[in-house]
Design a protein around this motif. Structure first.
Motif, PDB file in Angstrom:
ATOM      1  N   TRP A  44      10.392 -28.659  49.389  1.00 48.29           N
ATOM      2  CA  TRP A  44      11.347 -28.846  48.297  1.00 48.29           C
ATOM      3  C   TRP A  44      10.947 -27.989  47.089  1.00 48.29           C
ATOM      4  N   ALA A  45       9.659 -28.021  46.738  1.00 50.65           N
ATOM      5  CA  ALA A  45       9.179 -27.234  45.599  1.00 50.65           C
ATOM      6  C   ALA A  45       9.336 -25.740  45.862  1.00 50.65           C
ATOM      7  N   GLY A  50      11.831 -20.742  44.588  1.00 51.69           N
ATOM      8  CA  GLY A  50      12.532 -19.557  45.081  1.00 51.69           C
ATOM      9  C   GLY A  50      13.815 -19.264  44.334  1.00 51.69           C
ATOM     10  N   LYS A  51      14.455 -20.292  43.802  1.00 50.51           N
ATOM     11  CA  LYS A  51      15.709 -20.136  43.067  1.00 50.51           C
ATOM     12  C   LYS A  51      15.506 -20.148  41.546  1.00 50.51           C
ATOM     13  N   PRO A  55      11.407 -15.324  37.441  1.00 50.12           N
ATOM     14  CA  PRO A  55      10.810 -14.784  38.669  1.00 50.12           C
ATOM     15  C   PRO A  55       9.314 -15.059  38.820  1.00 50.12           C
ATOM     16  N   VAL A  56       8.596 -15.165  37.719  1.00 47.27           N
ATOM     17  CA  VAL A  56       7.159 -15.401  37.781  1.00 47.27           C
ATOM     18  C   VAL A  56       6.839 -16.734  38.464  1.00 47.27           C
ATOM     19  N   VAL A  57       7.738 -17.709  38.349  1.00 49.98           N
ATOM     20  CA  VAL A  57       7.503 -19.009  38.994  1.00 49.98           C
ATOM     21  C   VAL A  57       7.518 -18.850  40.512  1.00 49.98           C
ATOM     22  N   GLY A  58       8.524 -18.173  41.035  1.00 49.09           N
ATOM     23  CA  GLY A  58       8.602 -17.936  42.472  1.00 49.09           C
ATOM     24  C   GLY A  58       7.428 -17.114  42.981  1.00 49.09           C
ATOM     25  N   MET A 111      10.675 -27.405  37.039  1.00 52.78           N
ATOM     26  CA  MET A 111      11.964 -28.105  37.010  1.00 52.78           C
ATOM     27  C   MET A 111      12.752 -27.805  35.730  1.00 52.78           C
ATOM     28  N   ILE A 112      12.644 -26.598  35.209  1.00 55.56           N
ATOM     29  CA  ILE A 112      13.252 -26.226  33.942  1.00 55.56           C
ATOM     30  C   ILE A 112      14.771 -26.435  33.930  1.00 55.56           C
TER      31      ILE A 112
END
Length: 150
Positions: A44-45, A50-51, A55-58, A111-112
């Motif tokens: 799930w995370a 990915g979405k 972009p740095v989070v993915g 979860m922004i």
């Protein structure tokens, strides 16, 4: 500081214990079998990361979490348990407060896009800061009983 019923230090201990109970509830309601055996939590995370609009989070997720999903599932689930227990009984409290703050900030960034999650994590982070700077381990804690973090 004047307060009703309890002292200021005792009220911050109530805040710390309440935060610990919040972490324990987060741990309690997780589907551990899903997280550990089927990898549902990390999957799930991964989908959220990915979405993500940043972009740095993915990229960070792919580098740190994706190569070791099983270990990360155990880390997340048992970190929430350890934080909860540490805060409720007041053991290694400053470490638990900082660890919880960092985990909440990580959740907040992941979860922004979800206002409900943002609110919960922002409140938990704020409580962590107040409990830390008010030194909430001064009363009703193992830390105080054994004389550490005075």
């Amino acid at each position: 500081m004047h307060s009703i019923w309890l002292s200021g230090a005792e009220w911050t201990a109530v805040l710390r214990i309440g935060l610990g109970l919040w972490w324990l509830e987060s741990w309690r309601h997780k589907d551990k079998k899903g997280w550990f055996e089927r990898g549902t939590g990390i999957a799930w995370a991964a989908d959220v990361a990915g979405k993500h609009k940043w972009p740095v989070v993915g990229k960070g997720f792919k580098k740190v979490v994706e190569p070791r999903p099983r270990a990360m599932a155990y880390i997340v689930v048992y970190a929430e348990l350890a934080l909860g227990l540490g805060l409720v009984v007041g053991f290694l409290t400053p470490i638990a407060l900082i660890g919880g703050l960092l985990l909440n900030l990580l959740y907040l960034v992941l979860m922004i896009h979800d206002w409900a999650e943002q609110g919960q994590n922002a409140m938990m982070a704020l409580i962590s800061l107040v409990a830390f700077f008010a030194m909430s381990w001064q009363v009703w804690s193992l830390d105080h009983a054994i004389g550490i973090f005075l």
